[in-house]
Design an enzyme around this catalytic site. Structure first.
Site, PDB file in Angstrom:
ATOM      1  N   PRO A 180       0.813  -1.224   0.000  1.00 43.48           N
ATOM      2  CA  PRO A 180       0.000   0.000   0.000  1.00 43.48           C
ATOM      3  C   PRO A 180       0.848   1.276   0.000  1.00 43.48           C
ATOM      4  CG  PRO A 180      -0.430  -1.332   1.984  1.00 43.48           C
ATOM      5  CD  PRO A 180       0.549  -2.084   1.155  1.00 43.48           C
ATOM      6  N   ARG A 188      -2.919  -8.209 -20.505  1.00 39.61           N
ATOM      7  CA  ARG A 188      -3.861  -7.924 -21.591  1.00 39.61           C
ATOM      8  C   ARG A 188      -3.314  -6.936 -22.617  1.00 39.61           C
ATOM      9  NH1 ARG A 188      -6.802  -3.630 -21.070  1.00 39.61           N
ATOM     10  NH2 ARG A 188      -8.748  -4.319 -21.987  1.00 39.61           N
ATOM     11  N   ASP A 209     -10.586   0.882 -24.924  1.00 38.54           N
ATOM     12  CA  ASP A 209     -10.972   0.839 -23.519  1.00 38.54           C
ATOM     13  C   ASP A 209     -11.095   2.213 -22.896  1.00 38.54           C
ATOM     14  OD1 ASP A 209     -10.975  -1.876 -23.461  1.00 38.54           O
ATOM     15  OD2 ASP A 209      -8.862  -2.002 -22.895  1.00 38.54           O
ATOM     16  N   GLU A 231       3.145  -7.351   8.386  1.00 38.09           N
ATOM     17  CA  GLU A 231       3.547  -5.942   8.457  1.00 38.09           C
ATOM     18  C   GLU A 231       4.412  -5.530   7.274  1.00 38.09           C
ATOM     19  OE1 GLU A 231       2.128  -3.666  10.615  1.00 38.09           O
ATOM     20  OE2 GLU A 231       0.947  -5.512  10.745  1.00 38.09           O
TER      21      GLU A 231
HETATM   22 CL1  6GU Z   1      -0.373  -3.700  -3.164  1.00 38.94          CL
HETATM   23  N1  6GU Z   1      -1.187  -4.451  -0.774  1.00 38.94           N
HETATM   24  C1  6GU Z   1      -2.014  -4.385   0.279  1.00 38.94           C
HETATM   25  N2  6GU Z   1      -1.813  -5.190   1.313  1.00 38.94           N
HETATM   26  N3  6GU Z   1      -3.031  -3.537   0.354  1.00 38.94           N
HETATM   27  C2  6GU Z   1      -3.223  -2.755  -0.707  1.00 38.94           C
HETATM   28  C3  6GU Z   1      -2.406  -2.759  -1.839  1.00 38.94           C
HETATM   29  C4  6GU Z   1      -1.372  -3.642  -1.834  1.00 38.94           C
HETATM   30  N4  6GU Z   1      -2.856  -1.851  -2.703  1.00 38.94           N
HETATM   31  C5  6GU Z   1      -3.914  -1.302  -2.122  1.00 38.94           C
HETATM   32  N5  6GU Z   1      -4.137  -1.826  -0.917  1.00 38.94           N
END
Ligand code: 6GU
Length: 245
Positions: free
Chosen positions: A87, A152, A167, A114
Site C-alpha cells: 500500500p 492484456r 478501452d 507488516e
Molecule cells: Cl499492493 N497491498 C495491500 N496489502 N493492500 C493494498 C495494496 C497492496 N494496494 C492497495 N491496498
C-alpha cells in the site's frame, strides 16, 4: 513475457490465472507464469519465513534470506522488473501498466503481515506498486490485478474483438454505453442511432456518450483528455442546455 509471482499462498495466485483470457494467453505462449513459495527456499527445520520486528510492535516481518534466495533463483532477464506489492507503493495507472508491459520479465512479490525486511527492497526491488488507497490483508489480490492489467496489453493476448485501444482511459475518456439484442427490453429501447447502423452516426453517438459520461462521472479525466474542436463544441452545447434548465 515471463511473470513470476512470489507468495506464501501460491495456490491462491496460480488458480486465479487458470481462467479465461489469462489461461489462453498462457496456452498461446504470449505469457508464461511461474508461482513460487519462499518457504521452499528456507533452510531451517521449521521452514520459517517471518519473524518479529526489531524495535518491537505488532505483526511479523518477512525475513530476507528466503525471499532473496527465491528471487535470485527466479531472475533471468537483465531488464527484469521486481515489483513489491504494498500500500506504500506508486498507485497503479495506465502509464505504469504500459511501462511494465515492456519488460521481458516481471517478478511480483506479494507483501504480507507488516511487510518485508527493508533489505529485500534495497537489494532487489525495482518498483513498489499499490492498487489504491485502502488496505488489503495481503499482496496476492493486488498482484493479480497488476498481472491482468499488464498481460492484456501483450501482443496476441486480446483478440481484435476485444482490442485494448478502445478501452476506458485509453484516450482519457470513459467508454460509451453498450447494447445488444433485443431492440426493446422492459420498455427500454436501444438508441435509434445504433439500431440504424450508419457508421458515421454510430461513431458520433458513441463519442458524445463517452464525453457525457466522463463529464458526469469523472470530470477530472475530462480536464486532461485530448479533445477535438467537435468534442469541445459538443461539451459547450451540453453546458448551454444545463444553463437553460
Ligand atoms: Cl499492493 N497491498 C495491500 N496489502 N493492500 C493494498 C495494496 C497492496 N494496494 C492497495 N491496498
Amino acid at each position: 513475457m515471463r511473470v513470476d509471482v512470489v507468495t506464501l499462498f501460491p495456490e491462491m495466485v496460480a488458480h486465479a490465472l487458470e481462467f479465461s483470457i489469462m489461461a489462453r494467453a498462457q496456452e498461446t505462449g504470449a505469457v508464461a507464469f511461474g508461482v513460487h513459495n519462499p518457504r521452499d527456499w528456507t533452510t531451517d527445520r521449521h521452514r520459517i519465513v517471518d519473524d518479529a520486528p526489531y524495535g518491537g510492535g505488532a505483526g511479523m516481518v518477512l525475513k530476507p534470506e528466503p525471499l532473496v534466495a527465491c528471487i535470485e533463483d527466479i531472475l533471468d532477464a537483465p531488464d527484469a522488473a521486481v515489483v513489491l506489492m504494498t500500500p506504500q507503493g506508486e498507485t497503479l495507472t495506465g502509464p505504469l501498466v504500459r511501462r511494465l508491459a515492456g519488460v521481458r520479465q516481471m517478478v511480483v512479490l506479494c507483501g504480507h503481515y507488516e511487510g518485508v525486511d527493508e533489505r529485500v527492497r534495497e537489494l532487489l526491488v525495482t518498483d513498489e506498486v499499490s492498487i489504491g488507497d485502502y488496505v488489503l490483508t495481503g499482496g496476492e489480490l493486488p498482484a493479480l490485478v497488476l498481472i491482468d492489467a499488464v498481460a492484456r496489453l501483450l501482443p496476441g493476448v486480446l483478440g481484435n474483438e476485444t482490442s485494448a485501444c478502445e478501452d476506458s482511459f485509453e484516450d482519457g475518456l470513459l467508454e460509451h454505453p453498450h447494447y445488444t439484442r433485443p431492440p426493446e427490453f422492459r420498455g427500454m429501447k436501444v438508441p435509434v442511432e445504433l439500431v440504424e447502423g450508419h457508421h458515421a452516426v454510430v461513431a458520433r453517438w458513441r463519442r458524445k456518450m463517452s464525453l457525457l459520461r466522463t463529464l458526469r462521472r469523472r470530470p477530472d479525466l475530462l480536464a486532461r483528455a485530448e479533445l477535438s474542436a467537435i468534442d469541445r463544441e459538443f461539451l459547450a452545447e451540453i453546458a448551454d442546455e444545463a444553463a437553460d434548465h
